[in-house]
Design an enzyme around this catalytic site. Structure first.
Site, PDB file in Angstrom:
ATOM      1  N   ALA A 165       3.834   2.529   1.295  1.00  0.00           N
ATOM      2  CA  ALA A 165       3.978   3.534   0.248  1.00  0.00           C
ATOM      3  C   ALA A 165       2.620   3.716  -0.428  1.00  0.00           C
ATOM      4  O   ALA A 165       1.761   2.829  -0.369  1.00  0.00           O
ATOM      5  CB  ALA A 165       5.020   3.076  -0.763  1.00  0.00           C
ATOM      6  N   GLU A 170       3.865  -6.285   0.440  1.00  0.00           N
ATOM      7  CA  GLU A 170       4.079  -5.903  -0.970  1.00  0.00           C
ATOM      8  C   GLU A 170       3.837  -7.060  -1.920  1.00  0.00           C
ATOM      9  O   GLU A 170       3.386  -6.877  -3.047  1.00  0.00           O
ATOM     10  CB  GLU A 170       5.506  -5.370  -1.158  1.00  0.00           C
ATOM     11  CG  GLU A 170       5.772  -4.002  -0.534  1.00  0.00           C
ATOM     12  CD  GLU A 170       6.222  -4.068   0.912  1.00  0.00           C
ATOM     13  OE1 GLU A 170       6.091  -5.145   1.547  1.00  0.00           O
ATOM     14  OE2 GLU A 170       6.708  -3.050   1.413  1.00  0.00           O
ATOM     15  N   GLU A 194       8.997  -0.231   7.073  1.00  0.00           N
ATOM     16  CA  GLU A 194      10.375   0.137   6.692  1.00  0.00           C
ATOM     17  C   GLU A 194      10.777   1.468   7.326  1.00  0.00           C
ATOM     18  O   GLU A 194      11.909   1.621   7.789  1.00  0.00           O
ATOM     19  CB  GLU A 194      10.477   0.204   5.163  1.00  0.00           C
ATOM     20  CG  GLU A 194      10.360  -1.175   4.534  1.00  0.00           C
ATOM     21  CD  GLU A 194      10.198  -1.123   3.015  1.00  0.00           C
ATOM     22  OE1 GLU A 194       9.244  -0.467   2.545  1.00  0.00           O
ATOM     23  OE2 GLU A 194      11.023  -1.717   2.315  1.00  0.00           O
ATOM     24  N   GLY A 198       6.001   0.182   3.469  1.00  0.00           N
ATOM     25  CA  GLY A 198       6.876   1.328   3.726  1.00  0.00           C
ATOM     26  C   GLY A 198       6.732   1.853   5.152  1.00  0.00           C
ATOM     27  O   GLY A 198       7.676   2.439   5.697  1.00  0.00           O
TER      28      GLY A 198
HETATM   29  N1  CAA Z   1      -1.613   3.410  -0.560  1.00  0.00           N
HETATM   30  C1  CAA Z   1      -2.632   4.197  -0.928  1.00  0.00           C
HETATM   31  N2  CAA Z   1      -3.843   4.194  -0.310  1.00  0.00           N
HETATM   32  C2  CAA Z   1      -3.990   3.358   0.740  1.00  0.00           C
HETATM   33  C3  CAA Z   1      -2.959   2.515   1.180  1.00  0.00           C
HETATM   34  C4  CAA Z   1      -1.713   2.568   0.489  1.00  0.00           C
HETATM   35  N3  CAA Z   1      -0.644   1.827   0.864  1.00  0.00           N
HETATM   36  N4  CAA Z   1      -3.415   1.795   2.238  1.00  0.00           N
HETATM   37  C5  CAA Z   1      -4.691   2.189   2.442  1.00  0.00           C
HETATM   38  N5  CAA Z   1      -5.048   3.134   1.544  1.00  0.00           N
HETATM   39  C6  CAA Z   1      -6.340   3.824   1.417  1.00  0.00           C
HETATM   40  C7  CAA Z   1      -7.412   2.949   0.800  1.00  0.00           C
HETATM   41  O1  CAA Z   1      -7.307   2.937  -0.603  1.00  0.00           O
HETATM   42  C8  CAA Z   1      -8.659   3.592   1.328  1.00  0.00           C
HETATM   43  O2  CAA Z   1      -8.896   4.744   0.575  1.00  0.00           O
HETATM   44  P1  CAA Z   1     -10.435   5.066   0.049  1.00  0.00           P
HETATM   45  O3  CAA Z   1     -11.221   5.263   1.323  1.00  0.00           O
HETATM   46  O4  CAA Z   1     -10.277   6.303  -0.752  1.00  0.00           O
HETATM   47  O5  CAA Z   1     -10.864   3.854  -0.706  1.00  0.00           O
HETATM   48  C9  CAA Z   1      -8.256   4.061   2.723  1.00  0.00           C
HETATM   49  O6  CAA Z   1      -6.821   4.118   2.734  1.00  0.00           O
HETATM   50  C10 CAA Z   1      -8.680   3.109   3.829  1.00  0.00           C
HETATM   51  O7  CAA Z   1      -8.187   1.822   3.495  1.00  0.00           O
HETATM   52  P2  CAA Z   1      -9.131   0.507   3.473  1.00  0.00           P
HETATM   53  O8  CAA Z   1     -10.534   0.882   3.119  1.00  0.00           O
HETATM   54  O9  CAA Z   1      -8.457  -0.505   2.599  1.00  0.00           O
HETATM   55  O10 CAA Z   1      -9.057   0.124   5.006  1.00  0.00           O
HETATM   56  P3  CAA Z   1      -9.193  -1.355   5.642  1.00  0.00           P
HETATM   57  O11 CAA Z   1      -9.265  -1.130   7.107  1.00  0.00           O
HETATM   58  O12 CAA Z   1     -10.299  -2.105   4.988  1.00  0.00           O
HETATM   59  O13 CAA Z   1      -7.827  -2.102   5.268  1.00  0.00           O
HETATM   60  C11 CAA Z   1      -5.426  -2.303   5.060  1.00  0.00           C
HETATM   61  C12 CAA Z   1      -6.614  -1.643   5.796  1.00  0.00           C
HETATM   62  C13 CAA Z   1      -5.425  -3.797   5.332  1.00  0.00           C
HETATM   63  C14 CAA Z   1      -4.162  -1.656   5.600  1.00  0.00           C
HETATM   64  C15 CAA Z   1      -5.558  -2.052   3.518  1.00  0.00           C
HETATM   65  O14 CAA Z   1      -5.809  -0.683   3.313  1.00  0.00           O
HETATM   66  C16 CAA Z   1      -4.328  -2.402   2.735  1.00  0.00           C
HETATM   67  O15 CAA Z   1      -4.092  -3.570   2.477  1.00  0.00           O
HETATM   68  N6  CAA Z   1      -3.513  -1.401   2.357  1.00  0.00           N
HETATM   69  C17 CAA Z   1      -2.326  -1.609   1.533  1.00  0.00           C
HETATM   70  C18 CAA Z   1      -1.166  -2.193   2.340  1.00  0.00           C
HETATM   71  C19 CAA Z   1       0.013  -2.425   1.436  1.00  0.00           C
HETATM   72  O16 CAA Z   1      -0.044  -3.172   0.481  1.00  0.00           O
HETATM   73  N7  CAA Z   1       1.142  -1.747   1.760  1.00  0.00           N
HETATM   74  C20 CAA Z   1       2.363  -1.854   0.984  1.00  0.00           C
HETATM   75  C21 CAA Z   1       2.440  -0.743  -0.020  1.00  0.00           C
HETATM   76  S1  CAA Z   1       3.801  -0.937  -1.153  1.00  0.00           S
HETATM   77  C22 CAA Z   1       5.172  -0.412  -0.313  1.00  0.00           C
HETATM   78  O17 CAA Z   1       5.108   0.007   0.821  1.00  0.00           O
HETATM   79  C23 CAA Z   1       6.475  -0.472  -1.105  1.00  0.00           C
HETATM   80  C24 CAA Z   1       7.707  -0.099  -0.378  1.00  0.00           C
HETATM   81  O18 CAA Z   1       8.459  -0.936   0.061  1.00  0.00           O
HETATM   82  C25 CAA Z   1       8.135   1.304  -0.247  1.00  0.00           C
END
Ligand code: CAA
Length: 260
Positions: free
Chosen positions: A68, A134, A114, A111
């Site tokens: 998400a 998460e 999911e 998400g």
């Molecule tokens: N939401 C918003 N933006 C996201 C995102 C997310 N879930 N995942 C990645 N992005 C964005 C980053 O902010 C970044 O944007 P900018 O270039 O503007 O800074 C871009 O995508 C590229 O990401 P990274 O630079 O972080 O890329 P990476 O290769 O270094 O890392 C990753 C990749 C490990 C997937 C890392 O991006 C990450 O940890 N993302 C979040 C994963 C996460 O926590 N997901 C769960 C979300 S909560 C949820 O899903 C709740 C639910 O149950 C519905």
């Protein structure tokens, strides 16, 4: 192949297969509310289209979806989330009658994982990594992760993934029963399309009732599930495709199914 689509979801139709491609590559296909609304609207539109028999949801090689949209969620409160009812749209995926295949690669997180678990079949690239991270941002899954992951891989593995936030590679996900098939990254989408085309050639009414019966198995007791199965089995004997399928078998020819 005809191409249509909306802001965050590209849509194409390839024969009897509808392909929906998540398209927010700059943020690893983070699932904001608008994307989810568009995705589900397109799924429902294709579900009503008689020419489309099977649906495929995919992303890009780097990310199916990294979860998400964290930026969109960061300032929410319990009350604002409650009022937005953002998970209502997720529930509508369960109402899609046609089989949905997820063709996933790269990040399949939060998400994204999911959404994949809401699909009926999964073909993954060998680069795919699956997880529910998460916990690392102070929350927990909200779109079914604790329930569907546990049902898919069992309590021990689900607990490990959910409590550590670690992601598991495709081969392990295959062994755990989370996904159906792993293919090289250049081929996973084509493998998913092949699978979709095979299912698209099956009798559509039987496909729809099998999908419903298998999904009910997640929620019902065995006795209740067997009851549904028997009713659906009887119901298919009202179809022309049952007559055609059994006649073709006896005449040693390929059946011509019509979906009636
Ligand atoms: N939401 C918003 N933006 C996201 C995102 C997310 N879930 N995942 C990645 N992005 C964005 C980053 O902010 C970044 O944007 P900018 O270039 O503007 O800074 C871009 O995508 C590229 O990401 P990274 O630079 O972080 O890329 P990476 O290769 O270094 O890392 C990753 C990749 C490990 C997937 C890392 O991006 C990450 O940890 N993302 C979040 C994963 C996460 O926590 N997901 C769960 C979300 S909560 C949820 O899903 C709740 C639910 O149950 C519905």
């Amino acid at each position: 192949m005809t191409k249509i689509g909306s802001r965050y979801v590209a849509v194409s139709v390839d024969g009897a297969v509808g392909v929906l491609t998540l398209n927010r590559p700059d943020v690893l296909n983070a699932l904001n509310r608008e994307l989810m609304q568009e995705l589900v609207a397109e799924l429902e539109r294709m579900d009503r289209d008689d020419a489309v028999k099977v649906l495929v949801i995919t992303g890009n090689d780097k990310a199916f979806a990294a979860g998400a949209d964290i930026r969109e969620m960061a300032d929410e409160s319990a009350v604002s989330l409650l009022l937005k009812r953002q998970f209502d749209v997720w529930d509508r995926i369960g109402g899609i009658a046609k089989p949905i295949i997820a063709a996933v690669s790269g990040y399949v997180l939060g998400g994204g994982c999911e959404l994949m678990m809401n699909c009926d079949l999964v073909v993954a690239s060998d680069t795919a990594r699956f997880g529910q991270p998460e916990i690392r941002i102070g929350v927990m899954p909200g779109a079914g992760g604790t329930q569907r992951l546990t049902r898919a891989v069992g309590q021990r593995k689900a607990m490990e993934l959910l409590l550590t936030g670690d992601a598991m590679p495709a081969e392990e996900a295959l062994r755990c029963g989370l996904i159906n098939k792993v293919a090289p990254v250049e081929l996973y989408l084509e493998e998913a399309l092949k699978l979709a085309r095979r299912i698209a050639n099956q009798p559509p009414l039987a496909v729809a009732l099998i999908k419903q019966a298998v999904r009910k198995a997640q929620d019902l007791s065995l006795a209740e599930g067997l009851d549904f199965e028997r009713q659906y089995f009887h119901l298919l004997f009202a179809s022309e495709d049952q007559k055609e399928g059994m006649l073709a078998f006896q005449e040693k020819r390929s059946p011509q199914f019509k979906g009636r």
